[in-house]
Scaffold this motif. Structure first.
Motif, PDB file in Angstrom:
ATOM      1  N   GLN A  21       0.810  -1.220   0.000  1.00 54.74           N
ATOM      2  CA  GLN A  21       0.000   0.000   0.000  1.00 54.74           C
ATOM      3  C   GLN A  21       0.847   1.275   0.000  1.00 54.74           C
ATOM      4  O   GLN A  21       0.313   2.365   0.117  1.00 54.74           O
ATOM      5  N   HIS A  22       2.158   1.137  -0.113  1.00 57.03           N
ATOM      6  CA  HIS A  22       3.047   2.284   0.015  1.00 57.03           C
ATOM      7  C   HIS A  22       3.926   2.482  -1.215  1.00 57.03           C
ATOM      8  O   HIS A  22       4.141   1.560  -1.985  1.00 57.03           O
ATOM      9  N   VAL A  23       4.434   3.709  -1.332  1.00 66.32           N
ATOM     10  CA  VAL A  23       5.383   4.038  -2.386  1.00 66.32           C
ATOM     11  C   VAL A  23       6.683   4.464  -1.712  1.00 66.32           C
ATOM     12  O   VAL A  23       6.690   5.359  -0.867  1.00 66.32           O
ATOM     13  N   PHE A  24       7.767   3.794  -2.071  1.00 67.63           N
ATOM     14  CA  PHE A  24       9.084   4.136  -1.553  1.00 67.63           C
ATOM     15  C   PHE A  24       9.782   5.056  -2.543  1.00 67.63           C
ATOM     16  O   PHE A  24       9.780   4.792  -3.748  1.00 67.63           O
ATOM     17  N   GLU A  25      10.367   6.131  -2.032  1.00 66.99           N
ATOM     18  CA  GLU A  25      11.250   6.960  -2.853  1.00 66.99           C
ATOM     19  C   GLU A  25      12.653   6.417  -2.626  1.00 66.99           C
ATOM     20  O   GLU A  25      13.142   6.390  -1.498  1.00 66.99           O
ATOM     21  N   VAL A  26      13.290   5.977  -3.689  1.00 69.23           N
ATOM     22  CA  VAL A  26      14.615   5.378  -3.610  1.00 69.23           C
ATOM     23  C   VAL A  26      15.596   6.328  -4.292  1.00 69.23           C
ATOM     24  O   VAL A  26      15.474   6.601  -5.487  1.00 69.23           O
ATOM     25  N   ASP A  27      16.551   6.855  -3.514  1.00 67.67           N
ATOM     26  CA  ASP A  27      17.547   7.781  -4.038  1.00 67.67           C
ATOM     27  C   ASP A  27      18.866   7.054  -4.249  1.00 67.67           C
ATOM     28  O   ASP A  27      19.415   6.450  -3.324  1.00 67.67           O
ATOM     29  N   GLU A  28      19.365   7.092  -5.487  1.00 66.07           N
ATOM     30  CA  GLU A  28      20.679   6.543  -5.811  1.00 66.07           C
ATOM     31  C   GLU A  28      21.642   7.718  -5.935  1.00 66.07           C
ATOM     32  O   GLU A  28      21.409   8.634  -6.727  1.00 66.07           O
ATOM     33  N   PHE A  29      22.701   7.705  -5.152  1.00 65.88           N
ATOM     34  CA  PHE A  29      23.638   8.810  -5.079  1.00 65.88           C
ATOM     35  C   PHE A  29      24.815   8.613  -6.013  1.00 65.88           C
ATOM     36  O   PHE A  29      25.206   7.482  -6.319  1.00 65.88           O
TER      37      PHE A  29
END
Length: 79
Positions: A21-29
């Motif tokens: 039920q969720h959306v993850f924001e995934v940051d690649e540096f």
């Protein structure tokens, strides 16, 4: 305008991953933070239950070394 900012900058690309039920924001540096990947999920409360994806590893909530402001001063590559 950028000359007025503190030294250091963050290079990252965000992606969005739906899990349950969720959306993850995934940051690649990139740059001096190359190799660091951080996922964030917004919850309605601290005790909200969410499905933890298999790819999610260490919990770093509240660890200031992962804040963008700190990563610009003390990059991941220098830990």
């Amino acid at each position: 305008m950028l000359e007025l900012c503190e030294p250091g900058h963050i290079e990252k690309t965000p992606s969005y991953v739906n899990t349950g039920q969720h959306v993850f924001e995934v940051d690649e540096f990139y740059g001096e933070n190359q190799g660091l990947i951080v996922a964030e999920v917004e919850l309605s409360s601290e005790d909200e239950v969410f499905e933890k994806p298999d790819w999610l590893e260490e919990e770093v909530t509240g660890d200031v070394k992962y804040y963008n402001s700190m990563l610009s001063k003390q990059p991941y590559s220098k830990w």
